[in-house]
Design an enzyme around this catalytic site. Structure first.
Site, PDB file in Angstrom:
ATOM      1  N   GLU A   1      21.773  66.728  54.022  1.00 43.02           N
ATOM      2  CA  GLU A   1      22.033  68.154  53.836  1.00 43.02           C
ATOM      3  C   GLU A   1      22.156  68.866  55.159  1.00 43.02           C
ATOM      4  OE1 GLU A   1      20.748  72.495  53.167  1.00 43.02           O
ATOM      5  OE2 GLU A   1      20.005  70.961  54.539  1.00 43.02           O
TER       6      GLU A   1
ATOM      7  N   THR B   1      36.113  63.064  54.286  1.00 43.55           N
ATOM      8  CA  THR B   1      36.559  62.795  52.913  1.00 43.55           C
ATOM      9  C   THR B   1      36.527  64.049  52.041  1.00 43.55           C
ATOM     10  OG1 THR B   1      34.315  62.200  52.213  1.00 43.55           O
ATOM     11  CG2 THR B   1      35.732  60.386  52.976  1.00 43.55           C
TER      12      THR B   1
ATOM     13  N   ASP C   1      15.060  74.198  48.097  1.00 37.95           N
ATOM     14  CA  ASP C   1      15.172  73.535  49.389  1.00 37.95           C
ATOM     15  C   ASP C   1      13.818  73.758  50.058  1.00 37.95           C
ATOM     16  OD1 ASP C   1      15.657  73.007  52.090  1.00 37.95           O
ATOM     17  OD2 ASP C   1      17.733  73.681  52.016  1.00 37.95           O
TER      18      ASP C   1
ATOM     19  N   HIS D   1      13.728  74.072  62.008  1.00 38.41           N
ATOM     20  CA  HIS D   1      14.579  73.084  62.697  1.00 38.41           C
ATOM     21  C   HIS D   1      14.050  72.671  64.075  1.00 38.41           C
ATOM     22  CE1 HIS D   1      18.550  73.549  60.200  1.00 38.41           C
ATOM     23  NE2 HIS D   1      17.487  73.452  59.433  1.00 38.41           N
TER      24      HIS D   1
END
Lengths: 710, 710
Positions: free
Chosen positions: B386, B263, B415, B515
């Protein structure tokens, strides 16, 4: 630092206006260069001043303005155009009746002009090439004003040079349907010259459509039934009536886009990047030439069209005049009109310029006397090169894009101020309807002084509003004049005002001498508006609307009038597209929800305004509210909605080709998808356009909600 | 109508704050639901309140927040992510320390997840297909937190499924140059598996570059020299140090764009139009899989990579909390942080969320006590998804595009709040430099209480400013976190704040367990910020900057700091591109003139601000001035400048691939044109980009000029 000095000047003075209240906590306590009214953050519209201005606007002064403005042809960027630039500067810098400041902004723009050495020609030739007949190269010199070096010969601006020769085919209005019908009848179009009449589709579109069918050249004439209610003999036309003489030829721009063709989205400053003209788009693909009906009726057989137009970079100026706002100098009311004409342009555009000069004179006089300074700034624009494609106004919006978009309350356009002297005609977006109505109710109709302009208007053009009952009909804005870049590119609430015909008395497509050498002062003085009372009426409507926009504490933009529009667009979509969409599993539910949300938010905002108006509102609170009203129109913009349509980004007012009176993107996508298979790219585009509309209406509702809610 | 009610409540109360002055002319005279400070249009920053908030921000509370936030993995759109949504709502709706309101905004977005049934695998096979070695499918369970159903196995989000098999080729960082070098050395790449290491270019770019050279699959590992300063044995790494264990694998999104992939430019509401995933762009073209260095070093010969990632539409929520402004509720200070992690995400992003919750607690407590309400509204955002490509924040900017663009003063992003505990690191656009400096000077550096954060910062990262001399170095904003849509798409002055490393002590590309499943509470508590004093320091900087932005009468945005940037971009263009441009007859003259104009306008505005601050300025005057400051950043946007770069429209901060530190569009166009012939399309693009920059700098200068001038 200029803003501060002025403000200081304003603060230091003593005069106190009608509704103003001195709050006594302003920043800058001293300094006074000229008498000025007291500044008050609550400064509101002063009805006494409004009345004074209405009285000051003078028909005979407008007549004198027009006489001077239309004395000589003033085609864009010619010496006479430059003389008028100086005239505007002189008026706007006048010590007694000028504005705060005025200056020119010059652009280097690409115009298209006929060659002086090689005149364009249209001739009928026999099979061996002998010339049997030549069309006129200029109009008949009926009043002594149709000849001379400054009268540009009839031509189709931006039509490419070329000398096509071929059989003549009559192609009606030159629409796609017209050419298809010819083809269906077995008429070969390849290499022909198409004879078309003005009307139906745009000028450039006739050449675009023709070229698609192999046509080599296009002639465009003005049909007497379209312009003169059928009258066509010299004795029935100007100078004996307002009718177009047989030799009259409508000039015009055949460019498909607006703005300077070489600098889309950039101001046409000398240093700006320019497209190679060979790569620029929007020019007609084949030679075209306009002719008069006198010539059109004798054309036969083989026709030769010689077009020698050339593209030229020319300097064209806008003149901008400013009255600084006393309280909110960073909010702008814009009022503009173009200056350039095709020939003398008494109606188009000098009737508008004459009004502009009279409005600025009346306002400037009060300003210089020190009895008035508007709450907000007012910027007056005299645009250049409009006739070639709204070029001056478009370059202005490109150069000042962000600040105009952030600060402009509304744009008022008056191009032709008087087409005819029967009734007001107003076009605009819904938020400006109410202020135009208010002004129109306050001013007597010319020639019918027992009626207001409003009461007269409603007799000639009306509609039944589900909210208000019978009201005058407000037209929508296309791209016919300089409002186009303001509404379509910047999303600024805009309007176009004029006096016009009784449509039951004439079917003329437009006033007959439009874009011809017969559009002269005498024409206006004798036939369009003898006595200039309709010019005066327009100047009063404009002055009234302008003052309400510049001076009212609460901005007179009625945003909830958008509810009616959205509801009608939605209903049209439901009634005329609903079944089709359902077949393709596309639901209008989210759109229904968004429109409901908009209506609710608009109604709640109306209530809040009423509440605030009951008390003595804090100017900062009013400012926040006004920002919501001002910026509503911006929330309907989506710069990615119509990637093929240069500048168009208003989701409600972009061009609509589909037949259903609904959101243009949706209507157009549906007509393109109609005959394609389910799951086609065209059906995906319908869904995309629907999402774009939903997002825009949701964003509009979000703009109107209480400001600390998301 | 909610805004009115609240305002009424505020007005009716009696408490009077420090610098507030009662002007006594406000609109709504009665109604009081809760105690609140007096409203005054002149309300300014209260240094006492600021001091109180600084004291309230508590390291141990941040630690407890972090423990709770990182207790379980909370990958986007998982049940634990939803639990954290509820935690945020509960905190922000707390009667004692909550905000005025908080709600969730859910989007339906396209995520990419590994298959549970078919785990991704990387194996070494012999020529007959026998498996010689298999890479780990999950990290070693070192602390008991690396196993369990909620620990998502290492994968490359958005990499397509596939099972390529081929010879392994080491391709360094997977940049275009790396693959070219391999090719130049005669190494065949067709059908190979490229082993690359993280760093140098973005994740997705490695796959894009590889695919261009015929590579069939990509492996990406974390090299110990890039992350652990070379240390690689289990005893040298977590849990014995902050180093990444040999089995650690960096997950990440391999999407080339940000925002929901289906989108673009539309909010991902369930009803929104969605691209067919097969037509969507930005996905890596070939399968990819990340691995740990433990496995990377044993890979040889023929490798089989099996990737079974699938695309799934999932619901992801943003949580938005609001404190309504007392005086200018329609001006927003935004402060956001993402909520979703790859695994436990103690550092990324929970160190930021823990700080966010502590800042909102401290502010909410004062709010609920009735001792404080900001001048402007503050909106807190907890963004979803995110990690998959800034999806939640991007959808938010799409949904509220126009109102955010019109009303937002600045966006603060935190963040990861603490990468390491040595020094502040700030990235942002020039207007926010001064407020960050002011805040940093006011707060003691953690662990070095004799120094301010500013004095400590300048020791680790500094530059010589031609205006100020030696100052801490403010970084620029790329697209590494949720500030990207705010600065690049909306043009809102933005910043990202964190505590970070001593770069002389480590060359780690980022904190080592980034991560991976080792990014846990214990990791932070033991190695990143024992005692949480750096977390506290960041919360104080954020709280300080936020309060200055929300409460100062004059917005603390120093727009003239853009002069230095523009001047340096101009000088780089002159020095490094000037000769080349001159060869092609392209003059930098108009750019020189525009930068001069900007400098002049900015300096004059500074003077005007100083003048105004000497007196008791009218709040409406200050509002107009603040609007200029707020909207300056917007004037650098051009939505048509970079048609290939989704969302990027800021003419100064779009991605720069060209090597010259100047305007990115100009730099990139020059490097593309460098080796093309004069008059090529590439040289036309250079001219177009130069005109775009000139127009933007001119527009910026126009925004700063006195508001009634054009």
């Amino acid at each position: 630092m200029q803003g501060v000095k002025v403000l200081a000047g304003v603060v230091g003075a003593a005069a106190l206006l009608g509704l103003g209240i001195i709050l006594g906590h302003f920043a800058i306590p001293k300094g006074a260069d000229s008498p000025a009214p007291s500044i008050s953050a609550s400064q509101d519209l002063d009805l006494g001043i409004l009345e004074t201005i209405m009285e000051q606007l003078d028909a005979s002064r407008i007549r004198e303005n027009l006489r001077e403005l239309s004395r000589e042809p003033h085609l864009s960027s010619t010496p006479r155009d430059e003389e008028l630039v100086q005239l505007l500067l002189q008026r706007w810098r006048d010590a007694e009746s000028g504005l705060d400041s005025a200056e020119t902004f010059e652009y280097e723009v690409l115009l298209s002009l006929p060659s002086q050495e090689q005149p364009n020609s249209v001739t009928v030739v026999d099979p061996t090439g002998n010339i049997l007949f030549s069309c006129r190269r200029s109009e008949e010199n009926v009043t002594g004003e149709q000849e001379g070096p400054d009268v540009v010969p009839p031509y189709a601006a931006y039509a490419p040079p070329g000398t096509p020769q071929g059989l003549l085919v009559y192609a009606n209005q030159g629409s796609e349907e017209d050419f298809e019908e010819l083809q269906n009848r077995g008429i070969g179009l390849e290499g022909t010259i198409a004879l078309t009449r003005y009307g139906g589709v745009g000028r450039g579109a006739k050449a675009v459509n023709a070229a698609k069918h192999g046509v080599a050249g296009v002639l465009v004439y003005t049909d007497p039934s379209d312009i003169n209610d059928g009258q066509s003999s010299p004795s029935q036309t100007f100078p004996y009536s307002w009718g177009l003489p047989p030799s009259g030829v409508e000039r015009g721009s055949y460019l498909e886009y607006f703005g300077d063709p070489l600098t889309p989205y950039l101001p046409a400053n000398p240093s700006s990047f320019r497209l190679d003209p060979d790569n620029a788009s929007g020019f007609p693909p084949i030679p075209a030439q306009p002719i008069g009906f006198e010539d059109a009726k004798v054309l036969l057989c083989q026709v030769n069209v010689s077009v020698h137009n050339r593209l030229e970079l020319r300097n064209s100026s806008n003149v901008l005049g400013i009255i600084r706002g006393a309280v909110e100098p960073d909010r702008y009311v814009l009022y503009g009109n173009h200056r350039d004409s095709w020939v003398h342009g008494a109606v188009d555009p000098s009737s508008g310029t004459a009004v502009l000069l009279e409005v600025t004179r009346a306002l400037g006089t009060l300003l210089k006397k020190g009895t008035w300074r508007p709450r907000r700034s007012v910027i007056f624009g005299s645009w250049g090169a409009e006739e070639f494609g709204l070029i001056g106004s478009t370059e202005f919006t490109e150069e000042f894009f962000s600040k105009l978009q952030e600060r402009t309350v509304a744009y008022i356009n008056v191009d032709i101020s008087v087409f005819a002297n029967v009734s007001l005609r107003a076009q605009g977006t819904p938020p400006i309807q109410s202020v135009v109505f208010t002004a129109a109710k306050q001013i007597p109709a010319p020639g019918r002084s027992s009626l207001s302009i409003y009461d007269n208007w409603i007799q000639y053009s009306n509609r039944s509003s589900p909210v208000y009952g019978l009201v005058p009909s407000l037209g929508t804005l296309g791209a016919g004049s300089d409002y186009a870049p303001f509404i379509h590119f910047l999303g600024i609430s805009s309007m176009d005002l004029a006096y016009t015909y009784d449509r039951s008395k004439t079917s003329a497509r437009i006033y007959p001498t439009y874009h011809t050498a017969f559009d002269t002062f005498g024409y206006v003085d004798n036939f369009v508006d003898p006595g200039f009372s309709s010019h005066q009426a327009v100047s009063r409507v404009v002055g009234n609307v302008l003052l309400r926009l510049s001076d009212s504490l609460f901005l007179p933009l009625n945003v909830s009038d958008y509810s009616e529009t959205l509801r009608s667009f939605l209903q049209a979509a439901q009634q005329d597209l609903g079944a089709l969409l359902e077949q393709h599993s596309i639901s209008l539910g989210p759109l229904v929800a968004a429109v409901d949300k908009f209506e609710g938010a608009a109604a709640a905002l109306d209530e809040r305004i009423s509440e605030l108006q009951k008390g003595t509102p804090d100017p900062l609170q009013v400012r926040m509210l006004n920002d919501q009203l001002m910026l509503l129109e911006r929330s309907f913009l989506n710069s990615r909605a119509f990637p093929e349509e240069r500048y168009y980004s208003h989701v409600l007012w972009a061009p609509r080709t589909g037949s259903v009176a609904t959101f243009p993107g949706l209507a157009n996508a549906c007509s393109a998808a109609m005959n394609t298979a389910p799951g086609s790219a065209a059906w995906a585009e319908v869904q995309r356009q629907l999402s774009i509309v939903v997002a825009a209406v949701e964003a509009a509702a979000a703009t109107l909600r209480p400001v600390a809610d998301l």
